[in-house]
Design a protein around this motif. Structure first.
Motif, short mmCIF file in Angstrom:
data_model
loop_
_atom_site.label_atom_id
_atom_site.label_comp_id
_atom_site.label_asym_id
_atom_site.label_seq_id
_atom_site.Cartn_x
_atom_site.Cartn_y
_atom_site.Cartn_z
N LEU A 91 0.80 -1.23 0.00
CA LEU A 91 0.00 0.00 0.00
C LEU A 91 0.83 1.28 0.00
O LEU A 91 0.57 2.18 -0.82
CB LEU A 91 -0.99 0.01 1.17
N PRO A 92 1.83 1.45 0.87
CA PRO A 92 2.62 2.70 0.80
C PRO A 92 3.31 2.86 -0.55
O PRO A 92 3.39 3.97 -1.09
CB PRO A 92 3.64 2.54 1.94
N GLY A 93 3.80 1.75 -1.11
CA GLY A 93 4.48 1.83 -2.40
C GLY A 93 3.54 2.17 -3.54
O GLY A 93 3.86 3.00 -4.40
N ILE A 94 2.37 1.54 -3.57
CA ILE A 94 1.42 1.80 -4.64
C ILE A 94 0.84 3.21 -4.51
O ILE A 94 0.48 3.84 -5.51
CB ILE A 94 0.29 0.74 -4.65
N MET A 95 0.79 3.72 -3.28
CA MET A 95 0.37 5.11 -3.07
C MET A 95 1.39 6.05 -3.70
O MET A 95 1.03 7.02 -4.40
CB MET A 95 0.24 5.40 -1.58
N VAL A 96 2.66 5.77 -3.48
CA VAL A 96 3.73 6.57 -4.08
C VAL A 96 3.66 6.49 -5.60
O VAL A 96 3.72 7.51 -6.30
CB VAL A 96 5.11 6.09 -3.58
N MET A 97 3.53 5.29 -6.14
CA MET A 97 3.49 5.12 -7.59
C MET A 97 2.33 5.87 -8.22
O MET A 97 2.49 6.58 -9.22
CB MET A 97 3.39 3.63 -7.94
N SER A 98 1.15 5.75 -7.63
CA SER A 98 -0.04 6.40 -8.21
C SER A 98 0.08 7.91 -8.19
O SER A 98 -0.24 8.59 -9.17
CB SER A 98 -1.29 5.94 -7.46
N VAL A 99 0.52 8.48 -7.06
CA VAL A 99 0.63 9.93 -6.96
C VAL A 99 1.72 10.46 -7.89
O VAL A 99 1.55 11.48 -8.57
CB VAL A 99 0.90 10.36 -5.50
N VAL A 100 2.86 9.76 -7.95
CA VAL A 100 3.94 10.19 -8.83
C VAL A 100 3.47 10.15 -10.29
O VAL A 100 3.81 11.04 -11.09
CB VAL A 100 5.18 9.32 -8.62
N MET A 101 2.68 9.16 -10.65
CA MET A 101 2.22 9.06 -12.03
C MET A 101 1.25 10.18 -12.40
O MET A 101 1.29 10.67 -13.53
CB MET A 101 1.59 7.69 -12.27
N ILE A 102 0.40 10.59 -11.48
CA ILE A 102 -0.57 11.62 -11.83
C ILE A 102 0.04 13.02 -11.79
O ILE A 102 -0.63 13.99 -12.18
CB ILE A 102 -1.82 11.57 -10.92
#
Length: 282
Positions: A91-102
């Protein structure tokens, strides 16, 4: 009988600039807005655009939820034995990935406003020049916060439990927002440099995908080949993901926080001046 009329031409007396200004400006000129006030005003403009076009929230709601559910149930059983165990790591990693992508949509918004001619009006305003760009990023910070909270809520439903409690979660999201604000200056540069929003999105994807997928977002880098570990372990996304993950777990990763803040400062120092130079010469 006809009557002839003659028009006498009289030469007007020259008017000085001081007298003309006195005629046009009858009241005291309002004070020049401060840098903070101008930036917040442009930030509010970005928020109002979300209000009038709510479809912009799709990428901070549906997209992060889809990522979290897809990767949790796709890799959870194979990598951690159960989805509940894997979501603690993911979850912390996918949160980082999603925010960085947008963050790339900042550059798309800049490019769209340029094509509409809005920037021509902005450059004539007597405000702090970087306020326009800072306003975009402040408005997008709200979108990043929404995406983080949405993913955290879904993660709690899936079984994620942050051992750091509310302080750890707040600290982790704050670190993510600081990095995203600095990282977005890359896309403002591309938004000013490239001609169309499609080209901005294309270049952004070429940069974001290697950074996010070649990181520790999904798995521990120890299982990777040595040559790939060298890249992954020094990636800014890896430092950010590790920092957010440990903060939300209740630890205080001083080294990861320092690396993340260092990368953020580097992005600001390098891409901030380049963006403003392109903005002034566009």
């Amino acid at each position: 009988m006809s009557t002839a009329t003659t028009t006498e031409s009289t030469e007007l007396a020259p008017v000085s600039a001081e007298s003309l200004a006195a005629l046009l400006v009858t009241e005291r000129r309002p004070p020049r807005p401060s840098a903070l006030s101008a930036s917040l005003t442009f930030g509010w403009r970005a928020v109002l655009k979300i209000k009038h076009v709510p479809e912009q929230l799709f990428d901070v709601t549906a997209f992060p939820i889809m990522n979290l559910l897809m990767f949790t149930y796709l890799f959870g059983g194979a990598l951690a034995g159960s989805t509940r165990e894997y979501v603690q790591f993911l979850l912390p990693g996918i949160m980082v990935m999603s925010v960085v992508m947008i963050t790339m949509y900042t550059g798309v918004s800049v490019n769209t406003d340029i094509e509409k001619g809005v920037f021509d009006r902005f450059r004539t305003l007597p405000v702090w020049r970087p306020a326009t760009m800072v306003g975009y990023l402040l408005g997008d910070a709200l979108r990043y916060t929404i995406a983080s909270l949405v993913m955290l809520s879904v993660g709690l439903i899936l079984g994620y439990r942050p051992d750091g409690g509310a302080p750890g979660v707040i600290a982790g999201i704050a670190l993510l927002l600081v990095f995203s604000f600095a990282f977005s200056w890359i896309w403002t540069m591309f938004g000013l440099m490239l001609r169309t929003e499609k080209s901005v999105m294309g270049v952004s994807m070429m940069v974001i995908f290697p950074l996010t997928f070649l990181s520790n977002v999904f798995v521990d880098p120890k299982t990777m080949p040595g040559w790939l570990q060298a890249f992954v372990n020094n990636s800014p996304v890896t430092h950010l993901s590790s920092g957010v993950r440990k903060l939300m777990a209740g630890d205080w990763p001083a080294a990861e926080i320092a690396w993340t803040l260092g990368w953020s400062g580097l992005f600001l120092l390098v891409f901030g001046p380049i963006t403003m130079r392109l903005y002034n010469r566009r």
